[in-house]
Design an enzyme around this catalytic site. Structure first.
Site, PDB file in Angstrom:
ATOM      1  CG  ASP A  31     -11.145   0.854  11.315  1.00  0.00           C
ATOM      2  OD1 ASP A  31     -10.550   1.333  10.650  1.00  0.00           O
ATOM      3  OD2 ASP A  31     -11.562  -0.575  11.470  1.00  0.00           O
ATOM      4  CB  ILE A  32     -15.054  -2.617   9.759  1.00  0.00           C
ATOM      5  CG1 ILE A  32     -16.444  -3.909   9.705  1.00  0.00           C
ATOM      6  CG2 ILE A  32     -13.891  -3.575   9.244  1.00  0.00           C
ATOM      7  CD1 ILE A  32     -16.822  -4.318   8.391  1.00  0.00           C
ATOM      8  CG  ASN A  85      -1.446   3.182   8.829  1.00  0.00           C
ATOM      9  OD1 ASN A  85      -0.603   3.575   9.625  1.00  0.00           O
ATOM     10  ND2 ASN A  85      -2.369   2.234   9.356  1.00  0.00           N
ATOM     11  N   GLY A  91       1.352  -0.445   6.888  1.00  0.00           N
ATOM     12  CA  GLY A  91       0.328  -0.988   7.228  1.00  0.00           C
ATOM     13  C   GLY A  91      -1.033  -0.571   6.598  1.00  0.00           C
ATOM     14  CD  GLN A  92      -2.316   3.598   1.988  1.00  0.00           C
ATOM     15  OE1 GLN A  92      -1.076   3.893   1.617  1.00  0.00           O
ATOM     16  NE2 GLN A  92      -3.425   4.219   1.427  1.00  0.00           N
ATOM     17  CG  HIS A  98      -7.897   5.083   5.229  1.00  0.00           C
ATOM     18  ND1 HIS A  98      -7.249   4.743   4.083  1.00  0.00           N
ATOM     19  CD2 HIS A  98      -7.461   4.632   6.282  1.00  0.00           C
ATOM     20  CE1 HIS A  98      -6.486   3.647   4.395  1.00  0.00           C
ATOM     21  NE2 HIS A  98      -6.699   3.529   5.807  1.00  0.00           N
ATOM     22  CG  HIS A 100      -6.655   4.887  10.883  1.00  0.00           C
ATOM     23  ND1 HIS A 100      -7.086   3.698  10.953  1.00  0.00           N
ATOM     24  CD2 HIS A 100      -5.705   4.664   9.779  1.00  0.00           C
ATOM     25  CE1 HIS A 100      -6.777   2.846  10.142  1.00  0.00           C
ATOM     26  NE2 HIS A 100      -5.884   3.472   9.224  1.00  0.00           N
TER      27      HIS A 100
HETATM   28  P1  AMP Z   1      -5.320   0.962   6.789  1.00  0.00           P
HETATM   29  O1  AMP Z   1      -4.887  -0.417   6.947  1.00  0.00           O
HETATM   30  O2  AMP Z   1      -4.567   2.030   7.541  1.00  0.00           O
HETATM   31  O3  AMP Z   1      -5.358   0.901   5.318  1.00  0.00           O
HETATM   32  O4  AMP Z   1      -6.839   1.094   7.056  1.00  0.00           O
HETATM   33  C1  AMP Z   1      -7.890   0.529   6.631  1.00  0.00           C
HETATM   34  C2  AMP Z   1      -8.803   0.514   7.698  1.00  0.00           C
HETATM   35  O5  AMP Z   1     -10.178   0.163   7.057  1.00  0.00           O
HETATM   36  C3  AMP Z   1      -8.881  -0.737   8.632  1.00  0.00           C
HETATM   37  O6  AMP Z   1      -8.581  -0.141   9.974  1.00  0.00           O
HETATM   38  C4  AMP Z   1      -9.939  -1.563   8.405  1.00  0.00           C
HETATM   39  O7  AMP Z   1     -10.273  -2.333   9.918  1.00  0.00           O
HETATM   40  C5  AMP Z   1     -10.926  -0.608   8.078  1.00  0.00           C
HETATM   41  N1  AMP Z   1     -11.952  -1.224   7.131  1.00  0.00           N
HETATM   42  C6  AMP Z   1     -11.862  -2.198   6.502  1.00  0.00           C
HETATM   43  N2  AMP Z   1     -13.010  -2.470   5.669  1.00  0.00           N
HETATM   44  C7  AMP Z   1     -13.775  -1.700   6.160  1.00  0.00           C
HETATM   45  C8  AMP Z   1     -15.303  -1.376   6.091  1.00  0.00           C
HETATM   46  N3  AMP Z   1     -16.153  -2.288   5.224  1.00  0.00           N
HETATM   47  N4  AMP Z   1     -15.904  -0.575   6.551  1.00  0.00           N
HETATM   48  C9  AMP Z   1     -15.260   0.167   7.584  1.00  0.00           C
HETATM   49  N5  AMP Z   1     -14.000   0.179   7.967  1.00  0.00           N
HETATM   50  C10 AMP Z   1     -13.064  -0.877   7.387  1.00  0.00           C
END
Ligand code: AMP
Ligand code: ZN
Length: 112
Positions: A31-32, A85, A91-92, A98, A100
Site C-alpha cells: 500500500d502506498i 472496505n 472508506g473504499q 482489495h 488490506h
Molecule cells: P480503500 O480506501 O479501502 O479503497 O483502499 C485503497 C488503498 O489503496 C489505500 O490504502 C491507498 O493508500 C492505496 N493506494 C492508492 N493508490 C495506490 C498506489 N498507486 N499503489 C499502492 N496503493 C495505493
C-alpha cells in the site's frame, strides 16, 4: 481490465507498484500509504468492484483468500488483520476489490 481503474493498471503493469507476491488470479503489492509496518493489498487480477462482486466468482474469491495466507506466510506474519472496505462510506476509495493485510504491530481489538 477496466479503463481508469487504478488497480487494473497496476495488474497490467501500467502503473508501478512494489509487488510482494502473486498467483494466477491475484496480485499482492505494498500500500502506498501504509497504516501499519506491514500494509499489503491483495487484489484479484480480474476487475471485480468490491467484495460482493468478488463473491460472484468463487474460484477467484478462494484464490484471493489463499493469496492473503500466502502473503502472511511469505512475510512471516504471526498475527495480522484483513480488511475489505466496501462502499465510500466505509472508506473504499478504489473500486477494484482489495484486501488490506495489516500487521507488524499490536493492532488491538476492537479497532479504534
Ligand atoms: P480503500 O480506501 O479501502 O479503497 O483502499 C485503497 C488503498 O489503496 C489505500 O490504502 C491507498 O493508500 C492505496 N493506494 C492508492 N493508490 C495506490 C498506489 N498507486 N499503489 C499502492 N496503493 C495505493
Ligand atoms: Zn479494476
Amino acid at each position: 481490465m477496466v479503463e481508469d481503474c487504478l488497480f487494473c493498471k497496476i495488474v497490467a503493469g501500467e502503473v508501478p507498484a512494489t509487488v510482494v507476491l502473486s498467483g494466477a488470479d491475484w496480485l499482492a503489492f505494498e500500500d502506498i500509504g501504509p497504516k501499519a509496518p506491514v500494509h499489503v493489498l491483495v487484489v484479484p487480477k480480474r476487475h471485480l468492484a468490491d467484495i460482493g462482486e468478488l463473491g460472484s466468482d468463487p474460484a477467484v474469491a478462494a484464490a484471493v483468500v489463499a493469496g492473503i495466507g500466502a502473503v502472511a506466510r511469505h512475510l512471516g506474519l504471526s498475527a495480522y488483520r484483513t480488511v475489505f472496505n466496501t462502499g465510500a462510506a466505509a472508506g473504499q476509495s478504489v473500486f477494484h476489490a482489495h484486501a488490506h493485510v495489516l500487521g507488524g504491530r499490536d493492532l488491538g481489538w476492537p479497532p479504534g
